[in-house]
Design a protein around this motif. Structure first.
Motif, mmCIF file in Angstrom:
data_model
loop_
_atom_site.group_PDB
_atom_site.id
_atom_site.type_symbol
_atom_site.label_atom_id
_atom_site.label_comp_id
_atom_site.label_asym_id
_atom_site.label_seq_id
_atom_site.Cartn_x
_atom_site.Cartn_y
_atom_site.Cartn_z
ATOM 1 N N ASP A 1 0.859 -1.184 0.000
ATOM 2 C CA ASP A 1 0.000 0.000 0.000
ATOM 3 C C ASP A 1 0.895 1.233 0.000
ATOM 4 N N GLY A 2 0.529 2.226 -0.803
ATOM 5 C CA GLY A 2 1.396 3.389 -0.928
ATOM 6 C C GLY A 2 2.595 3.035 -1.788
ATOM 7 N N GLY A 3 3.719 3.676 -1.561
ATOM 8 C CA GLY A 3 4.911 3.353 -2.333
ATOM 9 C C GLY A 3 4.888 3.963 -3.726
ATOM 10 N N ILE A 4 5.646 3.352 -4.640
ATOM 11 C CA ILE A 4 5.806 3.862 -6.002
ATOM 12 C C ILE A 4 4.873 3.101 -6.940
ATOM 13 N N PRO A 5 3.976 3.799 -7.642
ATOM 14 C CA PRO A 5 3.041 3.100 -8.529
ATOM 15 C C PRO A 5 3.729 2.536 -9.767
ATOM 16 N N LEU A 6 3.203 1.403 -10.230
ATOM 17 C CA LEU A 6 3.657 0.791 -11.474
ATOM 18 C C LEU A 6 2.728 1.217 -12.607
ATOM 19 N N VAL A 7 3.313 1.569 -13.743
ATOM 20 C CA VAL A 7 2.505 1.846 -14.926
ATOM 21 C C VAL A 7 2.253 0.515 -15.616
ATOM 22 N N GLN A 8 1.018 0.022 -15.472
ATOM 23 C CA GLN A 8 0.621 -1.255 -16.035
ATOM 24 C C GLN A 8 -0.345 -1.035 -17.199
ATOM 25 N N ILE A 9 -0.700 -2.118 -17.868
ATOM 26 C CA ILE A 9 -1.569 -2.023 -19.045
ATOM 27 C C ILE A 9 -2.844 -1.252 -18.727
ATOM 28 N N THR A 10 -3.441 -1.546 -17.562
ATOM 29 C CA THR A 10 -4.720 -0.925 -17.208
ATOM 30 C C THR A 10 -4.600 0.574 -16.955
ATOM 31 N N ASN A 11 -3.386 1.055 -16.718
ATOM 32 C CA ASN A 11 -3.195 2.480 -16.435
ATOM 33 C C ASN A 11 -3.037 3.327 -17.690
ATOM 34 N N VAL A 12 -2.758 2.683 -18.827
ATOM 35 C CA VAL A 12 -2.500 3.435 -20.058
ATOM 36 C C VAL A 12 -3.808 3.608 -20.816
ATOM 37 N N SER A 13 -4.211 4.860 -21.002
ATOM 38 C CA SER A 13 -5.447 5.152 -21.718
ATOM 39 C C SER A 13 -5.121 5.985 -22.952
ATOM 40 N N LYS A 14 -6.100 6.688 -23.453
ATOM 41 C CA LYS A 14 -5.908 7.541 -24.624
ATOM 42 C C LYS A 14 -5.263 8.850 -24.188
ATOM 43 N N SER A 15 -3.993 9.027 -24.505
ATOM 44 C CA SER A 15 -3.219 10.254 -24.270
ATOM 45 C C SER A 15 -2.713 10.412 -22.841
ATOM 46 N N THR A 16 -3.437 9.875 -21.860
ATOM 47 C CA THR A 16 -3.053 10.082 -20.462
ATOM 48 C C THR A 16 -3.041 8.762 -19.696
ATOM 49 N N LEU A 17 -2.420 8.807 -18.519
ATOM 50 C CA LEU A 17 -2.493 7.674 -17.601
ATOM 51 C C LEU A 17 -3.708 7.835 -16.697
ATOM 52 N N ILE A 18 -4.330 6.723 -16.350
ATOM 53 C CA ILE A 18 -5.432 6.739 -15.391
ATOM 54 C C ILE A 18 -5.033 5.859 -14.210
ATOM 55 N N TRP A 19 -5.411 6.290 -13.020
ATOM 56 C CA TRP A 19 -4.943 5.615 -11.809
ATOM 57 C C TRP A 19 -6.092 5.063 -10.972
ATOM 58 N N GLU A 20 -7.180 4.646 -11.627
ATOM 59 C CA GLU A 20 -8.288 4.052 -10.879
ATOM 60 C C GLU A 20 -7.846 2.771 -10.180
ATOM 61 N N GLU A 21 -6.982 2.016 -10.839
ATOM 62 C CA GLU A 21 -6.380 0.829 -10.237
ATOM 63 C C GLU A 21 -4.879 1.075 -10.147
ATOM 64 N N LYS A 22 -4.325 0.828 -8.973
ATOM 65 C CA LYS A 22 -2.918 1.163 -8.773
ATOM 66 C C LYS A 22 -2.239 0.087 -7.930
ATOM 67 N N ASN A 23 -1.125 -0.441 -8.442
ATOM 68 C CA ASN A 23 -0.269 -1.342 -7.676
ATOM 69 C C ASN A 23 1.064 -0.651 -7.431
ATOM 70 N N CYS A 24 1.546 -0.729 -6.200
ATOM 71 C CA CYS A 24 2.752 0.004 -5.812
ATOM 72 C C CYS A 24 3.818 -0.941 -5.270
ATOM 73 N N VAL A 25 5.062 -0.501 -5.393
ATOM 74 C CA VAL A 25 6.207 -1.240 -4.865
ATOM 75 C C VAL A 25 6.993 -0.311 -3.939
ATOM 76 N N PRO A 26 7.904 -0.858 -3.127
ATOM 77 C CA PRO A 26 8.652 -0.023 -2.176
ATOM 78 C C PRO A 26 9.426 1.110 -2.851
ATOM 79 N N THR A 27 9.600 2.204 -2.127
ATOM 80 C CA THR A 27 10.269 3.397 -2.658
ATOM 81 C C THR A 27 11.695 3.103 -3.117
ATOM 82 N N GLU A 28 12.368 2.191 -2.433
ATOM 83 C CA GLU A 28 13.761 1.898 -2.796
ATOM 84 C C GLU A 28 13.889 1.268 -4.181
ATOM 85 N N TYR A 29 12.767 0.829 -4.759
ATOM 86 C CA TYR A 29 12.813 0.250 -6.102
ATOM 87 C C TYR A 29 13.139 1.308 -7.164
ATOM 88 N N LEU A 30 12.927 2.587 -6.842
ATOM 89 C CA LEU A 30 13.295 3.645 -7.790
ATOM 90 C C LEU A 30 14.783 3.597 -8.108
#
Length: 384
Positions: free
Chosen positions: A214-243
């Protein structure tokens, strides 16, 4: 407030799909056959596919009359529309024929639209993201008197009409950009190059679901890519150190990303290509999403983004990704797409024009979002 069960006020039936192996069920068909992707607004006036009378008679498909409310019950849940023509549907859609004169049809339409979040929460609790007819029939519909229902419908119709007007203006600006592109770059004035000569499509990393937090750094996944912009209705995150650990997959403002699985949004008739803004970062590139690594000395990113929004690119992506339930396109296939490559200064002139239209589009988008917020508030007030 009195409530009535949806199953008590409507005859509810699901549709069906004639066998694809029998050409007679589909060839020269004249009966509109609705799929989820055909429901993109309040009224359903046309469908991508049609079936024959023979197909209707020899399958579980049913012919629903114009005026029937359609409601999606499988995969994409809670999308609602009203038939403007007689039509059949597939099994992922239920047809609701109102039989109680105490309920106004359009009032029921808006009530069902308000249930989308609730029904998706129910659907996520089952293996295949669906709801059965028993659950649908048990929906509790608030029963205002008919005059009050008509008053409520009138308010929602005003908002819907305004939304349609703003969306029409937004679409005109998008077409203006495409027309300007053809005007500036049509007619074989400039050389043709493959995208891969000026940009590479980097694939994302296969982050493991066991690492999600919960929280952390969001992943840009298939469901997040829309027309022209990213949408974040569904969000999966990984630890901050993964940056730092996965810095090769760290995305930046201005990056252009593309979904490589299910790369086309049927309902919007567009490729899933988005450009990141400041609100999207920091984030990381997940597998089956690609990032364009652009040679800035030869290619302007806004110019590339516009190419990816053109119908010709969409048609190429559809051809390369196929018609399976899980269409995929590879980085090489995208890089093999041929583009017009004018000098960089000419590309920048076009990008400056796009920036001007984007300012107008932003203003329109803000108006749309305000109306959508108002609509959501009214739905909460009237439907809970």
């Amino acid at each position: 407030m009195k409530h009535v069960l949806l199953g008590d006020i409507c005859d509810i039936q699901s549709g069906g799909t004639p066998s694809r192996s029998c050409q007679d069920y589909w060839k020269d068909g004249d009966i509109p056959w609705v799929k989820i992707s055909d429901i993109s607004g309040k009224y359903i006036k046309a469908t991508e596919e049609k079936i024959s009378q023979h197909g209707l008679d020899n399958s579980s498909a049913k012919l629903f009359p114009a005026g029937t409310i359609l409601y999606t019950i499988f995969a994409t849940l809670g999308t609602v529309g009203i038939l403007d023509v007689d039509a059949a549907t597939n099994q992922a859609i239920a047809g609701l024929q109102l039989k109680d004169k105490r309920v106004v049809r359009d009032f029921l339409y808006y009530y069902l639209e308000s249930c989308k979040s609730k029904v998706n929460a129910i659907g996520r609790g089952v293996a295949q993201n669906n709801i059965n007819m028993k659950i649908l029939r048990a929906f509790e519909v608030p029963l205002y008197n008919v005059d009050k229902q008509k008053e409520i419908v009138k308010k929602f119709n005003v908002i819907e009409n305004l939304l349609c007007q703003y969306e029409h203006k937004y679409n005109i600006l998008e077409q203006l950009v495409k027309s300007r592109f053809v005007e500036m770059f049509g007619g074989n004035k400039y050389p043709i190059q493959k995208i891969g000569t000026v940009a590479k499509l980097q694939g994302g990393y296969a982050f493991k679901s066991k690492d999600y937090i919960d929280g952390g750094i969001p992943l840009v996944q298939i469901t997040n890519v829309s027309k022209s912009t990213l949408i974040w209705e569904e969000k999966n995150c990984v630890p901050t150190e993964y940056l730092e650990k996965y810095d090769d997959f760290c995305l930046n403002v201005g990056d252009i990303v593309m979904a490589m699985t299910r790369p086309v949004i049927k309902s919007l008739d567009a490729v899933k290509v988005a450009i990141l803004n400041a609100n999207d970062t920091p984030c990381l590139l997940n597998q089956r999403v690609g990032r364009f690594i652009i040679d800035a000395d030869q290619l302007n990113p806004i110019y590339l983004m516009t190419i990816c929004q053109m119908d010709e690119f969409k048609q190429y992506v559809e051809l390369m990704s196929g018609n399976s339930l899980q269409p995929n396109i590879s980085s090489k296939q995208v890089e093999d797409y041929e583009i017009i490559l004018p000098p960089l200064n000419i590309q920048k002139q076009f990008a400056d024009f796009v920036a001007l239209t984007d300012k107008s589009k932003l203003s329109i988008q803000q108006s749309i979002e305000t109306l959508q917020t108002l609509k959501a508030k009214l739905m909460q007030d009237y439907f809970g």
